[in-house]
Every structure is written in C-alpha cells, then in structure tokens.
Design a protein around this motif. Structure first.
Motif, PDB file in Angstrom:
ATOM      1  N   LEU A  75       0.802  -1.219   0.000  1.00 40.44           N
ATOM      2  CA  LEU A  75       0.000   0.000   0.000  1.00 40.44           C
ATOM      3  C   LEU A  75       0.838   1.275   0.000  1.00 40.44           C
ATOM      4  CD1 LEU A  75      -2.698  -1.134   2.577  1.00 40.44           C
ATOM      5  CD2 LEU A  75      -3.077  -0.705   0.143  1.00 40.44           C
ATOM      6  N   ARG A  76       2.094   1.163   0.378  1.00 37.97           N
ATOM      7  CA  ARG A  76       2.950   2.335   0.568  1.00 37.97           C
ATOM      8  C   ARG A  76       3.081   3.225  -0.676  1.00 37.97           C
ATOM      9  NH1 ARG A  76       7.669   0.325   3.526  1.00 37.97           N
ATOM     10  NH2 ARG A  76       6.462   0.766   5.408  1.00 37.97           N
ATOM     11  N   TYR A 115       0.967   4.336  -2.526  1.00 34.69           N
ATOM     12  CA  TYR A 115      -0.210   5.174  -2.718  1.00 34.69           C
ATOM     13  C   TYR A 115      -0.516   6.055  -1.507  1.00 34.69           C
ATOM     14  CZ  TYR A 115      -0.447   1.370  -6.024  1.00 34.69           C
ATOM     15  OH  TYR A 115      -0.118   0.436  -6.977  1.00 34.69           O
ATOM     16  N   VAL A 116       0.412   6.116  -0.551  1.00 33.90           N
ATOM     17  CA  VAL A 116       0.166   6.907   0.649  1.00 33.90           C
ATOM     18  C   VAL A 116       1.240   7.974   0.805  1.00 33.90           C
ATOM     19  CG1 VAL A 116      -0.896   4.894   1.722  1.00 33.90           C
ATOM     20  CG2 VAL A 116       1.459   5.454   2.274  1.00 33.90           C
ATOM     21  N   PHE A 117       0.857   9.059   1.473  1.00 38.03           N
ATOM     22  CA  PHE A 117       1.779  10.163   1.726  1.00 38.03           C
ATOM     23  C   PHE A 117       2.520   9.963   3.048  1.00 38.03           C
ATOM     24  CE2 PHE A 117       2.487  14.446   3.557  1.00 38.03           C
ATOM     25  CZ  PHE A 117       3.394  14.912   2.626  1.00 38.03           C
ATOM     26  N   ASP A 118       1.850   9.315   4.001  1.00 34.32           N
ATOM     27  CA  ASP A 118       2.465   9.079   5.309  1.00 34.32           C
ATOM     28  C   ASP A 118       1.769   7.878   5.942  1.00 34.32           C
ATOM     29  OD1 ASP A 118       4.112   9.386   7.466  1.00 34.32           O
ATOM     30  OD2 ASP A 118       3.333  11.342   8.093  1.00 34.32           O
ATOM     31  N   GLU A 119       2.394   7.303   6.942  1.00 33.33           N
ATOM     32  CA  GLU A 119       1.814   6.152   7.634  1.00 33.33           C
ATOM     33  C   GLU A 119       2.159   6.222   9.109  1.00 33.33           C
ATOM     34  OE1 GLU A 119       4.888   2.537   6.934  1.00 33.33           O
ATOM     35  OE2 GLU A 119       4.190   3.529   5.111  1.00 33.33           O
ATOM     36  N   SER A 120       1.321   5.610   9.932  1.00 32.81           N
ATOM     37  CA  SER A 120       1.532   5.631  11.373  1.00 32.81           C
ATOM     38  C   SER A 120       1.101   4.294  11.950  1.00 32.81           C
ATOM     39  CB  SER A 120       0.723   6.766  12.020  1.00 32.81           C
ATOM     40  OG  SER A 120       0.849   6.741  13.429  1.00 32.81           O
TER      41      SER A 120
END
Length: 237
Positions: free
Chosen positions: A176-177, A179-184
């Motif tokens: 999924l990374r 397509y994402v701007f940030d992750e937590s």
C-alpha cells in the motif's frame, strides 16, 4: 470558563458551522478563535465531559464539516484549554508548526487498516509448513508425548505465528505504501496483528482502495481485513 477545542484551520477556511452544535448538554455553541493566519474552532467545555455517544458524534461532525472545505488539524476528543486567550496564545506560539502541518494535510484523508488471522487457520498453516511442529503435534496426539513436549510445541507455535504475522503485516504495508503520503503504526489490540493508519491524498485514493480490496481478496477468509475511512487525520496531527 474552560474551552473545548475541536480543530485548527487556516484563518481563510470557510468554517461553515451553521446547523452544527458542540459537546455538552445542552450542546455548546461553536465559535472561532483567531490568531494571525490560524483559527481554532471551540465551544465552552462542559464540566462533566465524558466520551458520551452524543458528544463523540458532535465532535466528529465538526471535523467532517470542516474537512469538506479544506485542510484541518483535527484534535482528538477531550482536548480542552483554560480560555480563549490560552488557545490564541498556543496558535501564536506554534504558528509555523501548525501551518506546515496544514499544508501537508491539504487534500488528504486518513484510512485505518486492521488485520487479524483466524487462529485455527493459522495453526493449520503452521502444522502444514513446519516439520518440527507437525512432528511434535503427532507425538502428542498419539498420547506418548511429555509435558515438556507440549510446552515446546506451544512455544514453537507462538514463535511461528509471530513470524508469519510480522511478515504478512510488512508485506501489506509495503503493497500500500506507493499510494500513501504518510503512515503511522500503532500497537495492535485483541487478535489483530496489524494496526496502521495511512494518510492518502485524493489523487492516490482510488489506487489505494483498489489495492486494499485486492489484498483482502488474496488473503481470503483466513484473514480479516478491516479498512475504515476516509477519516479526519487524527494520527497525523
């Protein structure tokens, strides 16, 4: 009187609050506190503030209304300050930080993903793939095993389960990374082996959701994939 703080926005945000009400019984009247280029949405804080359903929903509705018209720093339920002046001072003191975060959240929403692995299915997989675990299980089922062997099997299964869950969690996040701007990441609870929030921009949202559906289909019924969103980006404030 204490002040309940819902969100921080830029001072040019429309802040359309008509028809909304704040927390408390009777519901608090929403208002804004402005300092320079920033604005906070607040109301008077009730003395007996608790996470009642009506108040949690009121808090959430404010966030959703504001998010529809621009970037918002949504504060989690229960945030209070001593007064409007205290809020204004905080906006002034941390103006650069808040502005930078608002810019990073422009056009982005949060999605929360939790995954769990059905215990019996995971055990069957371990016994199928691990020769050592399968041999110990066969001996114990025959009735000729020892308490030490039972303990060894339990420890081995726990280790194998942890290794498989960690590997799968890593694979899901990596898929999924792009397509994402940030992750937590957060500590999973219950039977979950993964709990992660993603900050997703509008131009990547379709691919993010499509990839999430594809992953869930690939994992099949053994794994439960729960994706919630779009949500206010609480995890990134």
């Amino acid at each position: 009187m204490a002040v309940y703080v819902y969100s921080i926005t830029s001072n040019d945000h429309p802040t359309k609050l008509d028809g909304l009400h704040g927390v408390g019984d009777p519901p608090g009247t929403l208002r804004t506190v402005t300092a320079g280029v920033l604005c906070a949405v607040v109301s008077d804080a009730p003395e007996d503030l608790r996470p009642r359903r009506r108040d949690v929903l009121a808090h959430q509705e404010v966030q959703e209304r504001l998010m529809a018209d621009g970037a918002v720093l949504p504060l989690r339920f229960g945030m209070t300050a001593d007064s409007d002046e205290t809020v204004r001072a905080a906006l002034e003191d941390r103006a650069d930080e808040y502005q930078e975060r608002l810019r990073s959240l422009e056009g982005a929403t949060e999605y929360n993903l939790k995954c769990s692995w059905e215990e019996e299915a995971l055990l069957r997989r371990i016994l199928l793939e691990s020769d050592e675990a399968r041999e110990l299980n066969t001996v114990l089922r025959s009735g000729s095993g020892t308490p030490q062997m039972s303990l060894a099997l339990g420890e081995l299964v726990a280790q194998e389960a942890d290794a498989r869950q960690q590997a799968l969690a890593k694979g899901i996040v990596e898929a999924l990374r792009p397509y994402v701007f940030d992750e937590s990441l957060s500590l999973p609870g219950g039977h979950d082996f993964l709990s992660v929030s993603f900050l997703v921009r509008a131009d990547k949202e379709e691919m993010f959701l499509a990839t999430g559906i594809s992953l869930a289909n690939q994992l099949g019924e053994e794994c439960e994939v729960r994706l919630r969103g779009p949500l206010p980006p609480y995890s990134f404030v």
